[in-house]
Design an enzyme around this catalytic site. Structure first.
Site, PDB file in Angstrom:
ATOM      1  N   ASN A  10      14.310   1.930   0.385  1.00  0.00           N
ATOM      2  CA  ASN A  10      12.979   1.416   0.721  1.00  0.00           C
ATOM      3  C   ASN A  10      13.069  -0.098   0.984  1.00  0.00           C
ATOM      4  OD1 ASN A  10      10.392   0.182   0.274  1.00  0.00           O
ATOM      5  ND2 ASN A  10       9.666   2.116  -0.569  1.00  0.00           N
ATOM      6  N   HIS A  13      10.230  -4.435   0.126  1.00  0.00           N
ATOM      7  CA  HIS A  13      10.237  -5.741  -0.541  1.00  0.00           C
ATOM      8  C   HIS A  13      10.990  -6.815   0.233  1.00  0.00           C
ATOM      9  CE1 HIS A  13       7.632  -4.483  -3.603  1.00  0.00           C
ATOM     10  NE2 HIS A  13       8.353  -3.402  -3.814  1.00  0.00           N
ATOM     11  N   ARG A  21       5.829 -16.105   2.965  1.00  0.00           N
ATOM     12  CA  ARG A  21       5.897 -17.342   3.732  1.00  0.00           C
ATOM     13  C   ARG A  21       5.225 -17.261   5.102  1.00  0.00           C
ATOM     14  NH1 ARG A  21       9.376 -21.895   3.081  1.00  0.00           N
ATOM     15  NH2 ARG A  21       8.802 -22.479   0.973  1.00  0.00           N
ATOM     16  N   HIS A  46       6.536   1.725   3.289  1.00  0.00           N
ATOM     17  CA  HIS A  46       5.145   2.067   2.957  1.00  0.00           C
ATOM     18  C   HIS A  46       4.219   1.174   3.765  1.00  0.00           C
ATOM     19  CE1 HIS A  46       2.096   2.658  -0.633  1.00  0.00           C
ATOM     20  NE2 HIS A  46       1.572   2.957   0.547  1.00  0.00           N
ATOM     21  N   ARG A  48       0.880   0.039   3.918  1.00  0.00           N
ATOM     22  CA  ARG A  48      -0.302   0.060   3.052  1.00  0.00           C
ATOM     23  C   ARG A  48      -1.531  -0.343   3.840  1.00  0.00           C
ATOM     24  NH1 ARG A  48       1.380  -0.091  -2.798  1.00  0.00           N
ATOM     25  NH2 ARG A  48      -0.819  -0.143  -3.273  1.00  0.00           N
ATOM     26  N   ARG A  52       0.439  -5.225   2.921  1.00  0.00           N
ATOM     27  CA  ARG A  52       1.151  -6.235   2.132  1.00  0.00           C
ATOM     28  C   ARG A  52       2.666  -6.050   2.188  1.00  0.00           C
ATOM     29  NH1 ARG A  52       0.480  -3.956  -3.914  1.00  0.00           N
ATOM     30  NH2 ARG A  52      -1.658  -3.574  -3.330  1.00  0.00           N
ATOM     31  N   HIS A  53       3.121  -4.881   2.606  1.00  0.00           N
ATOM     32  CA  HIS A  53       4.566  -4.669   2.781  1.00  0.00           C
ATOM     33  C   HIS A  53       4.869  -4.750   4.277  1.00  0.00           C
ATOM     34  CE1 HIS A  53       4.494  -2.142  -1.172  1.00  0.00           C
ATOM     35  NE2 HIS A  53       4.635  -3.405  -1.424  1.00  0.00           N
ATOM     36  N   GLU A  73       5.840   6.151   3.946  1.00  0.00           N
ATOM     37  CA  GLU A  73       4.933   6.395   2.813  1.00  0.00           C
ATOM     38  C   GLU A  73       3.548   5.959   3.253  1.00  0.00           C
ATOM     39  OE1 GLU A  73       6.049   4.323  -0.700  1.00  0.00           O
ATOM     40  OE2 GLU A  73       8.027   5.224  -0.750  1.00  0.00           O
ATOM     41  N   THR A 103       2.081  -1.897  -7.586  1.00  0.00           N
ATOM     42  CA  THR A 103       2.944  -0.934  -6.900  1.00  0.00           C
ATOM     43  C   THR A 103       2.281   0.428  -7.062  1.00  0.00           C
ATOM     44  OG1 THR A 103       5.176   0.030  -6.818  1.00  0.00           O
ATOM     45  CG2 THR A 103       4.380  -0.644  -8.981  1.00  0.00           C
ATOM     46  N   THR A 104       2.876   1.487  -6.498  1.00  0.00           N
ATOM     47  CA  THR A 104       2.253   2.804  -6.620  1.00  0.00           C
ATOM     48  C   THR A 104       2.283   3.220  -8.087  1.00  0.00           C
ATOM     49  OG1 THR A 104       3.264   3.242  -4.489  1.00  0.00           O
ATOM     50  CG2 THR A 104       2.235   5.103  -5.590  1.00  0.00           C
ATOM     51  N   GLU A 154       7.978  14.513  -4.113  1.00  0.00           N
ATOM     52  CA  GLU A 154       8.791  13.455  -4.715  1.00  0.00           C
ATOM     53  C   GLU A 154       8.255  13.250  -6.118  1.00  0.00           C
ATOM     54  OE1 GLU A 154       9.751   9.955  -2.427  1.00  0.00           O
ATOM     55  OE2 GLU A 154       9.795   8.724  -4.244  1.00  0.00           O
ATOM     56  N   HIS A 197      10.980   5.884  -7.725  1.00  0.00           N
ATOM     57  CA  HIS A 197      10.228   4.834  -8.411  1.00  0.00           C
ATOM     58  C   HIS A 197      10.945   4.334  -9.662  1.00  0.00           C
ATOM     59  CE1 HIS A 197       6.830   2.249  -9.058  1.00  0.00           C
ATOM     60  NE2 HIS A 197       6.364   2.658  -7.899  1.00  0.00           N
ATOM     61  N   GLY A 198      11.221   3.045  -9.643  1.00  0.00           N
ATOM     62  CA  GLY A 198      11.774   2.386 -10.826  1.00  0.00           C
ATOM     63  C   GLY A 198      13.244   2.653 -11.081  1.00  0.00           C
ATOM     64  N   HIS A 220      12.739  -1.508  -4.882  1.00  0.00           N
ATOM     65  CA  HIS A 220      12.614  -2.809  -5.527  1.00  0.00           C
ATOM     66  C   HIS A 220      13.907  -3.274  -6.190  1.00  0.00           C
ATOM     67  CE1 HIS A 220      11.358  -5.593  -8.756  1.00  0.00           C
ATOM     68  NE2 HIS A 220      10.567  -6.064  -7.803  1.00  0.00           N
TER      69      HIS A 220
HETATM   70  N1  PXP Z   1       8.941   6.454  -3.840  1.00  0.00           N
HETATM   71  C1  PXP Z   1       7.637   6.163  -3.669  1.00  0.00           C
HETATM   72  C2  PXP Z   1       6.722   7.274  -3.275  1.00  0.00           C
HETATM   73  C3  PXP Z   1       7.152   4.855  -3.811  1.00  0.00           C
HETATM   74  O1  PXP Z   1       5.837   4.603  -3.631  1.00  0.00           O
HETATM   75  C4  PXP Z   1       8.067   3.830  -4.115  1.00  0.00           C
HETATM   76  C5  PXP Z   1       7.586   2.419  -4.215  1.00  0.00           C
HETATM   77  O2  PXP Z   1       7.126   2.000  -2.981  1.00  0.00           O
HETATM   78  C6  PXP Z   1       9.418   4.171  -4.275  1.00  0.00           C
HETATM   79  C7  PXP Z   1       9.819   5.491  -4.156  1.00  0.00           C
HETATM   80  C8  PXP Z   1      10.447   3.148  -4.589  1.00  0.00           C
HETATM   81  O3  PXP Z   1      10.209   2.624  -5.862  1.00  0.00           O
HETATM   82  P1  PXP Z   1      10.979   1.351  -6.314  1.00  0.00           P
HETATM   83  O4  PXP Z   1      10.619   0.260  -5.369  1.00  0.00           O
HETATM   84  O5  PXP Z   1      10.500   1.110  -7.706  1.00  0.00           O
HETATM   85  O6  PXP Z   1      12.446   1.684  -6.261  1.00  0.00           O
END
Ligand code: PXP
Length: 269
Positions: A10, A13, A21, A46, A48, A52-53, A73, A103-104, A154, A197-198, A220
């Protein structure tokens, strides 16, 4: 049981840093190309509501530049549906979206959003996208995802990853068991199971070891780690940790199968 485990990177970020900036740098499209060269199987971004991304223009440039699949996403809104149908990404992951969240946070409630979400699955699937629902590891959410015709889910593994990193071992074990059960149930009812995620270097192994999971989506941590040694090295290390954990888990499953078969043969004698 999936022997292959795909890695989706992803790049949101990279866009977040650029957006801090203004201007064009760093470019998430450059990051996506670097991720593909480092071994990512797909790119995730994603779009949004508040942009913001990534931006609409990033989406167009990503689709032009990368040769691996793109997972978009998006929230289940008419604006996003229109964009997704126009640009036809390889896959779409439907996520919940609240403006004030960082974040989500948490999965989609497919049970109560059933009627609203079905139209998105039908339209996006009709347009050729593989549609997944980002959900908590919960049987009712899996059943609802299947009943609206989503081919994939997911599983949100963020709470588990946080608990593991914070050293809350009992909580982490309980949450991991929920993910294990959800992955097994999802595969049993015919869903493709992804997770995200995470995820970090410290948490990826225990998730990659769940054999029903076919894809991990990570953002992230990888982008943050890349500050210190580059995206290429961060992605290659993540890939090698997930591949090692998957190979070990497959080896264990194979041993278990062989010894069960031997027991059965013995009892038949
Ligand atoms: N999967 C989904 C559906 C998400 O919304 C995100 C965060 O945008 C991720 C995966 C990736 O999560 P992370 O950035 O914490 O690795």
């Amino acid at each position: 049981m999936a022997s292959e485990l795909r890695l989706g990177v992803n790049v949101d970020h990279v866009a977040t840093i650029r957006n801090a900036r203004g201007g064009g740098l760093p470019d998430p499209v450059r990051a996506a190309c670097a991720a593909a060269a480092a071994g990512a199987d797909s790119i995730v971004a994603h779009l949004r509501e508040d942009r913001r991304h990534i931006s609409d223009d990033d989406l167009i440039r990503l689709l032009e530049a990368i040769e691996i699949p793109l997972t978009l996403e998006m929230a289940a809104t008419d604006e996003m549906l229109d964009i997704a149908l126009r640009h036809a990404p390889h896959a779409v992951c439907i996520v919940p979206e609240r403006r004030e969240e960082r974040t989500t946070e948490g999965g989609l409630d497919v049970v109560s959003g059933h009627n609203h979400l079905k139209r998105f699955v039908d339209d996006l699937g009709g347009g050729g996208a593989i549609v997944s629902m980002f959900i908590e590891p919960d049987q009712a959410q899996l059943d609802a995802s299947r009943s609206i015709g989503a081919p994939a889910v997911e599983i949100h593994v963020g709470a588990y990853c946080d608990a593991l990193i914070d050293g809350e071992h009992e909580t982490a074990e309980r949450l991991r068991q929920r993910i294990v059960d959800a992955a097994a149930y999802g595969a049993e009812i015919g869903l493709k199971v992804h997770a995200g995620h995470g995820i970090t270097f410290d948490t990826v192994g225990s998730i990659a070891a769940i054999l029903e999971i076919e894809e991990l989506n990570i953002g992230h941590f990888l982008i943050g780690d890349a500050i210190f040694g580059g995206l290429d090295s961060s992605i290659k290390r993540m890939r090698s940790l997930m591949d090692k954990a998957r190979a070990e888990a497959l080896g264990e499953a194979c041993l278990l199968y062989t010894s069960d078969a031997a027991d059965e043969e013995d009892s038949g004698d």
